[in-house]
Design a protein around this motif. Structure first.
Motif, PDB file in Angstrom:
ATOM      1  N   THR A 186      10.166   3.221  -8.640  1.00  0.00           N
ATOM      2  CA  THR A 186      10.419   3.000 -10.064  1.00  0.00           C
ATOM      3  C   THR A 186      11.319   4.065 -10.674  1.00  0.00           C
ATOM      4  O   THR A 186      11.897   3.845 -11.739  1.00  0.00           O
ATOM      5  N   GLU A 187      11.453   5.200 -10.009  1.00  0.00           N
ATOM      6  CA  GLU A 187      12.288   6.275 -10.550  1.00  0.00           C
ATOM      7  C   GLU A 187      13.660   6.349  -9.889  1.00  0.00           C
ATOM      8  O   GLU A 187      14.683   6.447 -10.560  1.00  0.00           O
ATOM      9  N   SER A 188      13.699   6.275  -8.553  1.00  0.00           N
ATOM     10  CA  SER A 188      14.958   6.593  -7.863  1.00  0.00           C
ATOM     11  C   SER A 188      15.794   5.394  -7.446  1.00  0.00           C
ATOM     12  O   SER A 188      16.999   5.533  -7.217  1.00  0.00           O
ATOM     13  N   GLY A 189      15.205   4.192  -7.310  1.00  0.00           N
ATOM     14  CA  GLY A 189      16.010   3.041  -6.932  1.00  0.00           C
ATOM     15  C   GLY A 189      15.388   2.194  -5.846  1.00  0.00           C
ATOM     16  O   GLY A 189      14.161   2.134  -5.726  1.00  0.00           O
ATOM     17  N   VAL A 190      16.250   1.558  -5.020  1.00  0.00           N
ATOM     18  CA  VAL A 190      15.771   0.589  -4.031  1.00  0.00           C
ATOM     19  C   VAL A 190      16.201   1.002  -2.629  1.00  0.00           C
ATOM     20  O   VAL A 190      17.242   1.644  -2.436  1.00  0.00           O
ATOM     21  N   PHE A 191      15.403   0.589  -1.640  1.00  0.00           N
ATOM     22  CA  PHE A 191      15.539   1.093  -0.280  1.00  0.00           C
ATOM     23  C   PHE A 191      15.448  -0.026   0.753  1.00  0.00           C
ATOM     24  O   PHE A 191      14.914  -1.105   0.483  1.00  0.00           O
ATOM     25  N   THR A 192      15.932   0.270   1.962  1.00  0.00           N
ATOM     26  CA  THR A 192      15.746  -0.605   3.109  1.00  0.00           C
ATOM     27  C   THR A 192      15.417   0.249   4.328  1.00  0.00           C
ATOM     28  O   THR A 192      15.514   1.489   4.285  1.00  0.00           O
ATOM     29  N   THR A 229      20.658   1.904  -3.474  1.00  0.00           N
ATOM     30  CA  THR A 229      21.320   2.253  -4.735  1.00  0.00           C
ATOM     31  C   THR A 229      20.290   2.725  -5.743  1.00  0.00           C
ATOM     32  O   THR A 229      19.094   2.434  -5.626  1.00  0.00           O
ATOM     33  N   SER A 230      20.758   3.453  -6.749  1.00  0.00           N
ATOM     34  CA  SER A 230      19.912   3.855  -7.864  1.00  0.00           C
ATOM     35  C   SER A 230      19.907   2.754  -8.915  1.00  0.00           C
ATOM     36  O   SER A 230      20.695   1.793  -8.853  1.00  0.00           O
ATOM     37  N   TRP A 231      19.079   2.898  -9.926  1.00  0.00           N
ATOM     38  CA  TRP A 231      18.902   1.848 -10.930  1.00  0.00           C
ATOM     39  C   TRP A 231      20.141   1.646 -11.793  1.00  0.00           C
ATOM     40  O   TRP A 231      20.321   0.573 -12.378  1.00  0.00           O
ATOM     41  N   GLU A 232      20.997   2.632 -11.893  1.00  0.00           N
ATOM     42  CA  GLU A 232      22.168   2.492 -12.761  1.00  0.00           C
ATOM     43  C   GLU A 232      23.114   1.388 -12.309  1.00  0.00           C
ATOM     44  O   GLU A 232      23.920   0.890 -13.107  1.00  0.00           O
ATOM     45  N   SER A 233      23.009   0.968 -11.052  1.00  0.00           N
ATOM     46  CA  SER A 233      23.862  -0.111 -10.541  1.00  0.00           C
ATOM     47  C   SER A 233      23.176  -1.475 -10.566  1.00  0.00           C
ATOM     48  O   SER A 233      23.761  -2.456 -10.102  1.00  0.00           O
ATOM     49  N   THR A 239      11.026 -10.470  -9.949  1.00  0.00           N
ATOM     50  CA  THR A 239       9.813 -10.308  -9.161  1.00  0.00           C
ATOM     51  C   THR A 239       8.761 -11.285  -9.659  1.00  0.00           C
ATOM     52  O   THR A 239       9.027 -12.098 -10.553  1.00  0.00           O
ATOM     53  N   ASP A 240       7.575 -11.239  -9.075  1.00  0.00           N
ATOM     54  CA  ASP A 240       6.518 -12.159  -9.493  1.00  0.00           C
ATOM     55  C   ASP A 240       5.708 -11.562 -10.641  1.00  0.00           C
ATOM     56  O   ASP A 240       5.861 -10.384 -10.994  1.00  0.00           O
ATOM     57  N   ALA A 241       4.831 -12.364 -11.188  1.00  0.00           N
ATOM     58  CA  ALA A 241       4.081 -11.973 -12.384  1.00  0.00           C
ATOM     59  C   ALA A 241       3.025 -10.917 -12.118  1.00  0.00           C
ATOM     60  O   ALA A 241       2.434 -10.384 -13.068  1.00  0.00           O
ATOM     61  N   ASP A 242       2.778 -10.573 -10.845  1.00  0.00           N
ATOM     62  CA  ASP A 242       1.749  -9.590 -10.517  1.00  0.00           C
ATOM     63  C   ASP A 242       2.235  -8.152 -10.609  1.00  0.00           C
ATOM     64  O   ASP A 242       1.461  -7.227 -10.334  1.00  0.00           O
ATOM     65  N   ILE A 243       3.478  -7.917 -10.976  1.00  0.00           N
ATOM     66  CA  ILE A 243       3.950  -6.552 -11.112  1.00  0.00           C
ATOM     67  C   ILE A 243       3.124  -5.829 -12.176  1.00  0.00           C
ATOM     68  O   ILE A 243       2.815  -6.380 -13.234  1.00  0.00           O
ATOM     69  N   ALA A 244       2.720  -4.599 -11.889  1.00  0.00           N
ATOM     70  CA  ALA A 244       1.910  -3.824 -12.826  1.00  0.00           C
ATOM     71  C   ALA A 244       2.719  -3.521 -14.084  1.00  0.00           C
ATOM     72  O   ALA A 244       3.897  -3.161 -13.985  1.00  0.00           O
ATOM     73  N   PRO A 245       2.122  -3.672 -15.264  1.00  0.00           N
ATOM     74  CA  PRO A 245       2.856  -3.393 -16.508  1.00  0.00           C
ATOM     75  C   PRO A 245       3.464  -1.991 -16.536  1.00  0.00           C
ATOM     76  O   PRO A 245       4.577  -1.808 -17.039  1.00  0.00           O
ATOM     77  N   ALA A 246       2.748  -1.007 -15.995  1.00  0.00           N
ATOM     78  CA  ALA A 246       3.279   0.361 -15.982  1.00  0.00           C
ATOM     79  C   ALA A 246       4.527   0.466 -15.111  1.00  0.00           C
ATOM     80  O   ALA A 246       5.487   1.178 -15.457  1.00  0.00           O
ATOM     81  N   ASP A 247       4.537  -0.238 -13.980  1.00  0.00           N
ATOM     82  CA  ASP A 247       5.710  -0.226 -13.102  1.00  0.00           C
ATOM     83  C   ASP A 247       6.896  -0.913 -13.780  1.00  0.00           C
ATOM     84  O   ASP A 247       8.027  -0.429 -13.709  1.00  0.00           O
ATOM     85  N   ALA A 248       6.642  -2.045 -14.409  1.00  0.00           N
ATOM     86  CA  ALA A 248       7.710  -2.756 -15.115  1.00  0.00           C
ATOM     87  C   ALA A 248       8.291  -1.884 -16.222  1.00  0.00           C
ATOM     88  O   ALA A 248       9.515  -1.811 -16.400  1.00  0.00           O
ATOM     89  N   ALA A 249       7.417  -1.209 -16.971  1.00  0.00           N
ATOM     90  CA  ALA A 249       7.884  -0.351 -18.057  1.00  0.00           C
ATOM     91  C   ALA A 249       8.725   0.812 -17.517  1.00  0.00           C
ATOM     92  O   ALA A 249       9.743   1.187 -18.122  1.00  0.00           O
ATOM     93  N   ALA A 250       8.315   1.371 -16.378  1.00  0.00           N
ATOM     94  CA  ALA A 250       9.065   2.481 -15.787  1.00  0.00           C
ATOM     95  C   ALA A 250      10.456   2.046 -15.357  1.00  0.00           C
ATOM     96  O   ALA A 250      11.442   2.782 -15.528  1.00  0.00           O
ATOM     97  N   ILE A 251      10.557   0.845 -14.801  1.00  0.00           N
ATOM     98  CA  ILE A 251      11.860   0.324 -14.377  1.00  0.00           C
ATOM     99  C   ILE A 251      12.731   0.015 -15.583  1.00  0.00           C
ATOM    100  O   ILE A 251      13.935   0.309 -15.601  1.00  0.00           O
ATOM    101  N   GLU A 252      12.133  -0.535 -16.621  1.00  0.00           N
ATOM    102  CA  GLU A 252      12.893  -0.872 -17.829  1.00  0.00           C
ATOM    103  C   GLU A 252      13.422   0.367 -18.553  1.00  0.00           C
ATOM    104  O   GLU A 252      14.379   0.273 -19.331  1.00  0.00           O
ATOM    105  N   GLN A 253      12.823   1.524 -18.290  1.00  0.00           N
ATOM    106  CA  GLN A 253      13.330   2.772 -18.853  1.00  0.00           C
ATOM    107  C   GLN A 253      14.745   3.071 -18.371  1.00  0.00           C
ATOM    108  O   GLN A 253      15.484   3.818 -19.013  1.00  0.00           O
ATOM    109  N   HIS A 254      15.113   2.479 -17.241  1.00  0.00           N
ATOM    110  CA  HIS A 254      16.460   2.670 -16.678  1.00  0.00           C
ATOM    111  C   HIS A 254      17.436   1.617 -17.209  1.00  0.00           C
ATOM    112  O   HIS A 254      18.530   1.461 -16.644  1.00  0.00           O
ATOM    113  N   ARG A 255      17.050   0.888 -18.239  1.00  0.00           N
ATOM    114  CA  ARG A 255      17.861  -0.180 -18.820  1.00  0.00           C
ATOM    115  C   ARG A 255      18.088  -1.316 -17.816  1.00  0.00           C
ATOM    116  O   ARG A 255      19.148  -1.939 -17.776  1.00  0.00           O
TER     117      ARG A 255
END
Length: 261
Positions: A186-192, A229-233, A239-255
């Motif tokens: 939720t802070e740094s981005g996405v991985f593989t 990549t980081s969230w800026e890109s 995602t599905d509706a089971d995402i935790a509200p706190a996680d969604a809010a943290a991601i949305e902080q990155h616009r």
């Protein structure tokens, strides 16, 4: 559960516990000792685990579960994500898909929608992909123009990787990239899991006007070996509706918009 689901569950157990005894498998999965042994022998023949006396242990490739086993996990969530993603595609769009279970579902949904929606009858879409299984599924669809990158196929993900795969990408413009990932921090981005896949995925991100990360909520709060990549890109996470509200809010902080399927 059917055999494919059982094998996937067994691989998950091996990855998490590193070693397992037959008796543990029997108790956890509710199968007979004979079935447990047959399943372990099959996975060992696929070089996904190492058989031991009376059980099994993980090997270096156990964590890279082949797609045919991964497809059965969270399938309902992946289907919902795929349908939501395809609803964002317009006639004439150029769309990119990397490899993975969720993007494979998106490819299937594209084929279904393009064949039944008259809006796409005279205005085809173009799909750019480095996944040979997705290209194969869409090649028979007259409403879809398929562009495949070059490269060497990774057997576990069906993705084309390596220097050849990156040659064509800088010369292509994409409207929407639907990016499958292994981990979402939720802070740094996405991985593989693989650095070669990450390099191709990075090239796809750079050529796309909009990047939609597509993943079921089980991947949120995890990381993997190679950062894409980081969230800026990223424009949005589907995602599905089971995402935790706190996680969604943290991601949305990155616009980044969080779209719940």
């Amino acid at each position: 559960m059917n055999r494919q689901e059982r094998l996937s569950a067994l691989l998950d157990l091996v990855v998490k516990r590193k070693t397992l005894h037959i008796d543990e498998i029997v108790q956890i999965l509710g199968v007979s000792p004979a079935t447990a042994r047959r399943d372990l022998d099959f996975l060992a023949n696929q070089q996904l685990v190492n058989r031991t006396r009376g059980g099994v242990m993980a090997n270096p490739t156990s964590g890279e579960i082949p797609m045919r086993f991964r497809m059965v996990r969270f399938s309902d969530a992946k289907n919902k994500v795929a349908r939501k993603a395809v609803s964002l595609i317009n006639p004439g769009d150029v769309v990119a898909l990397n490899g993975g279970t969720t993007t494979t579902e998106i490819g299937t949904e594209i084929g279904t929608v393009m064949a039944s929606d008259f809006a796409f009858a005279n205005d085809v879409i173009t799909v750019v992909t480095n996944a040979v299984n997705i290209a194969n599924d869409l090649a028979i669809r007259p409403q879809v123009r398929v562009v495949v990158s070059g490269g060497v196929v990774r057997a576990r993900s069906y993705e084309l990787v390596g220097p050849l795969a990156a040659l064509i990408l800088p010369h292509i413009s994409v409207d929407k990239l639907f990016l499958g990932v292994t981990g979402i921090d939720t802070e740094s981005g996405v991985f593989t899991d693989n650095e070669d896949e990450a390099a191709i995925n990075q090239a796809l991100v750079h050529m796309a006007r909009e990047t939609y990360v597509v993943a079921d909520s089980s991947k949120v709060g995890t990381t993997a070996f190679a950062k894409i990549t980081s969230w800026e890109s990223v424009s949005a996470l589907i995602t599905d509706a089971d995402i935790a509200p706190a996680d969604a809010a943290a991601i949305e902080q990155h616009r980044v918009k969080v779209i719940r399927a």
